[in-house]
Design a protein around this motif. Structure first.
Motif, PDB file in Angstrom:
ATOM      1  N   ASP A 187     -12.108 -11.494  -3.519  1.00  0.00           N
ATOM      2  CA  ASP A 187     -12.379 -10.919  -4.686  1.00  0.00           C
ATOM      3  C   ASP A 187     -13.220 -10.729  -5.471  1.00  0.00           C
ATOM      4  N   ARG A 200     -12.680  -4.815  -5.674  1.00  0.00           N
ATOM      5  CA  ARG A 200     -12.655  -3.618  -6.265  1.00  0.00           C
ATOM      6  C   ARG A 200     -14.005  -2.152  -5.386  1.00  0.00           C
ATOM      7  N   ASP A 203     -11.860  -0.962  -1.587  1.00  0.00           N
ATOM      8  CA  ASP A 203     -10.871  -0.674  -2.159  1.00  0.00           C
ATOM      9  C   ASP A 203     -11.613   1.031  -2.153  1.00  0.00           C
ATOM     10  N   GLU A 228      -4.817  -9.588 -10.925  1.00  0.00           N
ATOM     11  CA  GLU A 228      -4.553  -8.385 -10.474  1.00  0.00           C
ATOM     12  C   GLU A 228      -6.315  -7.251 -10.263  1.00  0.00           C
ATOM     13  N   SER A 229      -7.020  -7.516 -11.660  1.00  0.00           N
ATOM     14  CA  SER A 229      -7.778  -6.614 -11.664  1.00  0.00           C
ATOM     15  C   SER A 229      -9.275  -7.077 -11.020  1.00  0.00           C
ATOM     16  N   GLU A 232      -6.554  -5.533  -6.226  1.00  0.00           N
ATOM     17  CA  GLU A 232      -4.851  -5.557  -6.509  1.00  0.00           C
ATOM     18  C   GLU A 232      -4.410  -5.054  -4.617  1.00  0.00           C
ATOM     19  N   THR A 234      -2.967  -4.100  -1.224  1.00  0.00           N
ATOM     20  CA  THR A 234      -2.223  -3.796  -0.644  1.00  0.00           C
ATOM     21  C   THR A 234      -0.707  -3.340   0.268  1.00  0.00           C
TER      22      THR A 234
END
Ligand code: 7RM
Length: 650
Positions: A187, A200, A203, A228-229, A232, A234
């Motif tokens: 993360d 992020r 992603d 979540e920020s 996120e 999937t």
């Protein structure tokens, strides 16, 4: 290069090995004699230090430029790094002592590490990973990076570690080139107090990676706040690492691998815009990583070995993970920056854990010098007994500072020359044997054949020239992933029959090697390899840019800094904002490490009559030198104007 040569020639200081060190050193002069007598027998002897499931039947098959080492032999790298240390007292010894940048700490014993690797391997297996599949790893410097690598090795999956500082596009290109099916990320990672949002970025990359079936996410940040920020998830594609591992058994059989089966791919910059996937295999690579770690670092049971490299680079592969763990050593691993929260963080770590062997890059040493002696002086560094450097030439002043202020004048220094392509150390002192000279990597490791040549490929006993390797070595790259023609062209065509490293060097009267830096279009910025073409491609990708030329210029701290000369498209006005925008654009395309330091806007670039940009002249400008030969230029006025403009800017 000429100035540099002249300065190095004046270096007359000599540092013989301290007697006490020499008296018990693991490396001995006998190693050199044995290797000189029979190189292949020497490497077989080193390979015997590993656990083989089936012994090899042939040491070396050499059909230039393709080598096969230890054919017929079978082994597993993870079993060599873990299982074989679990039967005796080493089982409860620390394998990895880790510090996170915010100050969190973890210790894995060999036992605990083996169990975690077993769980991770079973989790990957459940996701469908089988022998030969490619797994991309995009993680900060956390224990899970080593665990993920070893889990791949256990299954016979091929890992491709991508440095966490690379951009989404760089990650995407590497994943696609290797057609990886699984990506392991986190993360976030901590750097100077900030969280780098790896998931992020991942992603963004994975959106354009059709081969990726699963993304595994390590939770690095504290659970809760703003999950979540940062990650996120999937549904169906993304999985939390800890949830996957929780339900797996720690027992996972190690896949018996052929000596020449792939262990990993690692991308490195070359002279084109496209990074090369350097291919390393199993038996030879581990043999060289293991032997060099033991002899070059005089590695003992009680040592705490700290190599500061990130696992995203080859140094992290060979000297944070595979070499030390195959030797059953205790490795120190640190996540963050050397100046966070203060400029003494490294010395705090050395003192806290009693680090005995410290291996870092000259660019870091030059930063420590700038920060001043008060930081190391404030900590107890008396446990240190051996220092190393890697990544770029070390200037004698930095060597002396390292010797005095970190080594207290008592520790031998090993300056180790090698490359992503060589897999392991090639030119180095052996502590306890070699008399060192500040700024020289000294002599080839036993069993390594290095030769200096002139521009025509003629061998030179001494003087200045190009560094070549004349015989295959166990850790050598086997090819470039998916592009054997490029492998042959890049390394074996400039001097037929020889591997050309791309480095200039000088050999002195004692046969000592002094590395002088790259002679091709590869930059070395703070020990990181960056291709001038990669940066140029990133710049011309910007809608306002017509043409760009990038050169390296000497820099006090970083060794080299990036200078870019840019012509803009019709109707675009150069401005300070555009300059900043271009720097950001390069960071987005490649990563922050590739941001140009200087960008000069220019109406024209100096070109030959056949239209080739003369980077040599741009380098003269960037380094503030008188211009070299300009007779082949189509229009000599262009470069004269540029020089004036560059000088005005300062
Ligand atoms: C290990 C690593 C390789 C390039 C190489 C050189 C330069 C590395 C030294 C050095 C002078 C050294 N792999 N280089 N070590 N130059 N002295 N001890 O750095 O693939 O990332 O870079 O780095 O130019 O060709 S690498």
């Amino acid at each position: 290069m000429a100035d540099q040569l002249a300065t190095l020639l004046l270096e007359e200081r000599r540092f013989p090995p301290p007697a006490a060190f020499a008296a018990r050193a693991i490396g001995t002069p006998a190693l050199y004699h044995a290797a000189a007598r029979d190189r292949l027998a020497f490497w077989e002897e080193q390979a015997r230090a590993l656990d083989w499931i089936t012994p090899w039947t042939s040491v070396l098959t050499w059909s230039p430029p393709h080598a096969r080492w230890f054919d017929g032999g079978r082994l597993n790298v993870a079993a060599n790094c873990l299982d074989r240390h679990l039967t005796g007292a080493r089982r409860n010894k620390a394998a990895i002592i880790w510090e996170g940048e915010p100050g969190d700490r973890r210790v894995y014993t060999y036992w605990a590490l083996a169990r975690e690797v077993g769980r991770a391997a079973n989790a990957l297996k459940r996701l469908g990973v089988v022998k030969g599949d490619r797994v991309a790893i995009y993680l900060p410097m956390i224990p899970e990076a080593a665990i993920a690598m070893l889990a791949c090795a256990r299954l016979g999956a091929v890992h491709s570690v991508v440095f966490g500082g690379f951009s989404a596009e760089s990650l995407r290109d590497r994943i696609n080139d290797a057609t990886a099916t699984v990506l392991i990320t986190a993360d976030g990672g901590y750097r100077r107090g900030q969280v780098l949002p790896l998931k992020r970025i991942a992603d963004e990359a994975v959106a354009q990676c059709p081969s990726i079936e699963h993304v595994v996410v390590v939770r690095r940040r504290p659970a809760g706040e703003g999950d979540e920020s940062f990650a996120e998830m999937t549904e169906g594609r993304d999985h939390w690492w800890h949830r996957l591992l929780d339900r797996e058994s720690p027992d996972c059989p190690a896949e018996p691998m052929e000596a020449e089966d792939l262990l990993f791919i690692l991308y490195t910059s070359g002279t084109t815009g496209q990074p090369k996937g350097i291919v390393h295999t199993t038996g030879g690579y581990l043999t060289q990583a293991t032997a060099t770690t033991r002899y070059v670092f005089d590695l003992r049971e009680e040592d705490i070995f700290w190599c500061t490299a990130d696992v995203g680079w080859i140094t992290g592969h060979s000297y944070v993970v595979y070499g030390p763990l195959a030797n059953g050593a205790t490795v120190l691993m640190y996540e963050g920056a050397p100046d966070w929260p203060e400029r003494d963080r490294f010395w705090k770590i050395v003192a806290r854990h009693g680090v005995t062997i410290f291996y870092t890059a000259p660019t870091a040493i030059r930063a420590f010098m700038k920060w001043g002696t008060k930081h190391p002086a404030a900590h107890d560094l008396s446990t240190l007994r051996l220092l190393g450097t890697v990544g770029e030439p070390i200037n004698p002043e930095a060597w002396m500072w390292y010797h005095e202020h970190i080594g207290r004048g008592a520790c031998p220094i090993v300056d180790t020359w090698w490359q992503t392509e060589t897999g392991g150390i090639m030119i180095t002192a052996l502590p306890g044997v070699t008399t060192t000279k500040p700024g020289s990597a000294t002599t080839p490791f036993p069993g390594i054949s290095v030769e200096l040549v002139d521009t025509t490929g003629k061998a030179l006993a001494k003087g200045g020239g190009f560094l070549t390797l004349t015989e295959p070595w166990p850790g050598m790259l086997r090819t470039i992933y998916g592009d054997d023609a490029r492998y042959q062209a890049t390394y074996w065509s400039r001097f037929p029959g020889r591997y050309f490293a791309g480095d200039g060097a000088k050999v002195d009267d004692d046969g000592y090697w002094w590395l002088l830096g790259r002679v091709d279009d590869v930059l070395n910025v703070a020990g990181h390899r960056i291709g001038t073409m990669e940066v140029e491609s990133a710049l011309v990708d910007h809608p306002d840019v017509a043409e760009a030329a990038v050169v390296g210029k000497a820099h006090d701290l970083k060794g080299q800094a990036i200078a870019a000369f840019v012509t803009v498209k019709e109707g675009v006005k150069p401005s300070a904002e555009l300059r900043e925008d271009l720097r950001e654009h390069v960071a987005r395309k490649i990563g922050a490490i590739a941001k140009p330091d200087d960008i000069l806007f220019s109406a024209d670039l100096p070109k030959t009559r056949s239209g080739k940009i003369m980077r040599r002249l741009l380098k003269d400008i960037a380094e503030g030198r008188a211009l070299g030969d300009t007779t082949t230029l189509a229009d000599p006025n262009v470069v004269a104007r540029l020089k004036e403009q560059y000088e005005d800017k300062e």
